[in-house]
Design a protein around this motif. Structure first.
Motif, PDB file in Angstrom:
ATOM      1  N   UNK A  43      71.483  36.723  51.391  1.00 41.68           N
ATOM      2  CA  UNK A  43      72.589  37.573  50.935  1.00 41.68           C
ATOM      3  C   UNK A  43      72.184  39.037  50.988  1.00 41.68           C
ATOM      4  N   UNK A  44      70.988  39.327  50.526  1.00 43.37           N
ATOM      5  CA  UNK A  44      70.474  40.693  50.518  1.00 43.37           C
ATOM      6  C   UNK A  44      70.438  41.252  51.949  1.00 43.37           C
ATOM      7  N   UNK A  45      69.898  40.469  52.861  1.00 40.16           N
ATOM      8  CA  UNK A  45      69.831  40.897  54.261  1.00 40.16           C
ATOM      9  C   UNK A  45      71.207  41.122  54.859  1.00 40.16           C
ATOM     10  N   UNK A  46      72.143  40.243  54.563  1.00 39.69           N
ATOM     11  CA  UNK A  46      73.511  40.379  55.070  1.00 39.69           C
ATOM     12  C   UNK A  46      74.192  41.642  54.568  1.00 39.69           C
ATOM     13  N   UNK A  47      74.014  41.944  53.278  1.00 39.65           N
ATOM     14  CA  UNK A  47      74.609  43.163  52.712  1.00 39.65           C
ATOM     15  C   UNK A  47      73.997  44.402  53.340  1.00 39.65           C
ATOM     16  N   UNK A  48      72.691  44.390  53.569  1.00 41.11           N
ATOM     17  CA  UNK A  48      72.037  45.540  54.197  1.00 41.11           C
ATOM     18  C   UNK A  48      72.560  45.760  55.612  1.00 41.11           C
ATOM     19  N   UNK A  49      72.792  44.683  56.366  1.00 43.65           N
ATOM     20  CA  UNK A  49      73.307  44.819  57.725  1.00 43.65           C
ATOM     21  C   UNK A  49      74.691  45.457  57.726  1.00 43.65           C
ATOM     22  N   UNK A  50      75.518  45.066  56.754  1.00 43.63           N
ATOM     23  CA  UNK A  50      76.889  45.578  56.710  1.00 43.63           C
ATOM     24  C   UNK A  50      76.947  47.007  56.184  1.00 43.63           C
ATOM     25  N   UNK A  51      76.252  47.265  55.063  1.00 41.50           N
ATOM     26  CA  UNK A  51      76.411  48.537  54.366  1.00 41.50           C
ATOM     27  C   UNK A  51      75.163  49.416  54.371  1.00 41.50           C
ATOM     28  N   UNK A  52      74.095  48.986  55.024  1.00 41.38           N
ATOM     29  CA  UNK A  52      72.794  49.641  54.905  1.00 41.38           C
ATOM     30  C   UNK A  52      72.719  51.080  55.344  1.00 41.38           C
ATOM     31  N   UNK A  53      73.644  51.574  56.169  1.00 45.51           N
ATOM     32  CA  UNK A  53      73.565  52.934  56.672  1.00 45.51           C
ATOM     33  C   UNK A  53      73.934  54.010  55.665  1.00 45.51           C
ATOM     34  N   UNK A  54      74.631  53.685  54.629  1.00 45.20           N
ATOM     35  CA  UNK A  54      75.081  54.677  53.643  1.00 45.20           C
ATOM     36  C   UNK A  54      73.975  54.908  52.609  1.00 45.20           C
ATOM     37  N   UNK A  55      73.605  56.200  52.328  1.00 37.77           N
ATOM     38  CA  UNK A  55      72.491  56.472  51.409  1.00 37.77           C
ATOM     39  C   UNK A  55      72.704  55.920  49.990  1.00 37.77           C
ATOM     40  N   UNK A  56      73.914  56.044  49.446  1.00 42.73           N
ATOM     41  CA  UNK A  56      74.173  55.537  48.094  1.00 42.73           C
ATOM     42  C   UNK A  56      74.034  54.018  48.067  1.00 42.73           C
ATOM     43  N   UNK A  57      74.518  53.370  49.101  1.00 38.23           N
ATOM     44  CA  UNK A  57      74.407  51.917  49.184  1.00 38.23           C
ATOM     45  C   UNK A  57      72.940  51.507  49.300  1.00 38.23           C
ATOM     46  N   UNK A  58      72.156  52.271  50.049  1.00 36.40           N
ATOM     47  CA  UNK A  58      70.729  51.964  50.169  1.00 36.40           C
ATOM     48  C   UNK A  58      70.053  52.014  48.803  1.00 36.40           C
ATOM     49  N   UNK A  59      70.460  52.994  47.981  1.00 33.56           N
ATOM     50  CA  UNK A  59      69.879  53.110  46.641  1.00 33.56           C
ATOM     51  C   UNK A  59      70.306  51.931  45.769  1.00 33.56           C
ATOM     52  N   UNK A  60      71.594  51.607  45.807  1.00 32.81           N
ATOM     53  CA  UNK A  60      72.116  50.502  44.992  1.00 32.81           C
ATOM     54  C   UNK A  60      71.535  49.178  45.458  1.00 32.81           C
ATOM     55  N   UNK A  61      71.393  49.040  46.772  1.00 31.66           N
ATOM     56  CA  UNK A  61      70.907  47.780  47.321  1.00 31.66           C
ATOM     57  C   UNK A  61      69.398  47.754  47.537  1.00 31.66           C
ATOM     58  N   UNK A  62      68.688  48.684  46.888  1.00 25.67           N
ATOM     59  CA  UNK A  62      67.232  48.571  46.937  1.00 25.67           C
ATOM     60  C   UNK A  62      66.884  47.177  46.423  1.00 25.67           C
ATOM     61  N   UNK A  63      65.911  46.543  47.009  1.00 19.72           N
ATOM     62  CA  UNK A  63      65.589  45.138  46.693  1.00 19.72           C
ATOM     63  C   UNK A  63      65.491  44.892  45.188  1.00 19.72           C
ATOM     64  N   UNK A  64      64.819  45.759  44.446  1.00 21.56           N
ATOM     65  CA  UNK A  64      64.658  45.570  43.000  1.00 21.56           C
ATOM     66  C   UNK A  64      66.011  45.659  42.293  1.00 21.56           C
ATOM     67  N   UNK A  65      66.852  46.606  42.728  1.00 23.80           N
ATOM     68  CA  UNK A  65      68.180  46.757  42.119  1.00 23.80           C
ATOM     69  C   UNK A  65      69.042  45.527  42.388  1.00 23.80           C
ATOM     70  N   UNK A  66      68.953  45.021  43.614  1.00 21.37           N
ATOM     71  CA  UNK A  66      69.742  43.851  43.992  1.00 21.37           C
ATOM     72  C   UNK A  66      69.329  42.630  43.173  1.00 21.37           C
ATOM     73  N   UNK A  67      68.023  42.426  43.020  1.00 19.82           N
ATOM     74  CA  UNK A  67      67.532  41.291  42.240  1.00 19.82           C
ATOM     75  C   UNK A  67      67.945  41.443  40.776  1.00 19.82           C
ATOM     76  N   UNK A  68      67.890  42.665  40.248  1.00 18.46           N
ATOM     77  CA  UNK A  68      68.335  42.910  38.871  1.00 18.46           C
ATOM     78  C   UNK A  68      69.816  42.592  38.710  1.00 18.46           C
ATOM     79  N   UNK A  69      70.616  42.956  39.720  1.00 25.17           N
ATOM     80  CA  UNK A  69      72.050  42.674  39.674  1.00 25.17           C
ATOM     81  C   UNK A  69      72.312  41.166  39.661  1.00 25.17           C
ATOM     82  N   UNK A  70      71.620  40.439  40.515  1.00 25.20           N
ATOM     83  CA  UNK A  70      71.785  38.979  40.559  1.00 25.20           C
ATOM     84  C   UNK A  70      71.375  38.368  39.223  1.00 25.20           C
TER      85      UNK A  70
END
Length: 193
Positions: A7-34
Motif C-alpha cells: 500500500x505504501x509503495x502504491x501511494x508513493x507511485x501515485x502521489x510521490x512527486x508532491x513535496x507535502x505528500x512526500x512529508x505526509x507519506x514518509x515511511x514512519x508517518x505512514x506506519x503511524x497513520x496505519x
C-alpha cells in the motif's frame, strides 16, 4: 507487514512527486497513520442485513413465531458469514474525533451506534450519566464483556496494548484467573454467546 509495504509503495507511485505528500507519506508517518487507524478506527456498521433484522424483530409475533424467526435469521446470518467472515456488518472503517478519544471500560456508559444506517456515528447512553462523569465505551464484544477479568485484560493487552483498570476490573481483582479455554468450554455448555 507486506500488505502495508505494498500500500505504501502504491501511494508513493501515485502521489510521490508532491513535496507535502512526500512529508505526509514518509515511511514512519505512514506506519503511524496505519497504527492510529488500527487502534482508533471504528467499524462503520451500515449493513442492510442488520437493518432487515432490526425491522424483522420489530414485528409483533408470538413467542413461537419469534423463535422460528430467530432460527431462520441465524441460518441466513451463518450463510452470509461463510461468504464475508467477521465483517458481515462492517462496510469500512472510519476515524471519528469524539469516539476515538473515549476510553475503554468493561462497564461502559455509552455505546457507539450507527442509528441512521449511514456513516454517522452516534453515542447512545447505556445508563444515566452524571454531570462531569467521563464517557466510556467498550473495546470488547458483548460476549467478551461477560468473560472473566483475566480474559478481558489479556485480550485488551494483546490487542490494545493496555491493562484495564476500570471499576469492574478493580472490583474483580480477587477473582480467579480463569483462562479463555475454560470459559470457552463453559460457553459451549451454556450457549451464552
Amino acid at each position: 507487514s507486506s500488505g502495508i509495504n505494498a500500500e505504501y509503495g502504491g501511494l508513493l507511485q501515485i502521489f510521490g512527486g508532491h513535496p507535502l505528500v512526500q512529508q505526509i507519506l514518509a515511511r514512519e508517518s505512514f506506519i503511524s497513520l496505519i497504527a492510529l487507524i488500527g487502534m482508533n478506527g471504528q467499524g462503520v456498521g451500515t449493513s442492510s442485513f442488520a437493518d432487515y433484522c432490526k425491522r424483522a424483530h420489530a414485528i409483533p409475533l408470538t413467542k413461537d413465531e419469534k423463535d422460528e424467526l430467530e432460527q431462520r435469521l441465524d441460518v441466513l446470518y451463518d450463510k452470509i458469514y461463510e461468504e464475508s467472515g467477521t465483517f458481515t456488518d462492517v462496510e469500512g472503517t472510519g476515524l471519528y474525533e469524539v469516539q476515538s478519544k473515549l476510553n475503554h471500560s468493561c462497564e461502559p456508559n455509552v455505546q457507539v451506534k450507527f442509528v441512521s444506517s449511514n456513516d454517522e456515528v452516534s453515542l447512545v447512553a447505556l445508563r444515566d450519566i452524571a454531570a462531569g462523569e467521563e464517557l466510556s465505551i467498550s473495546y470488547l464484544s458483548c460476549c467478551q464483556l461477560e468473560s472473566s477479568r483475566h480474559s478481558r485484560r489479556k485480550f485488551l493487552l494483546e490487542n490494545y496494548l493496555f491493562e484495564c483498570g476500570c471499576a469492574k476490573c478493580k472490583a474483580q481483582i480477587d477473582d480467579p484467573d480463569v483462562t479463555s479455554e475454560e470459559e470457552d468450554e463453559e460457553d459451549s455448555e451454556n450457549e451464552m454467546c
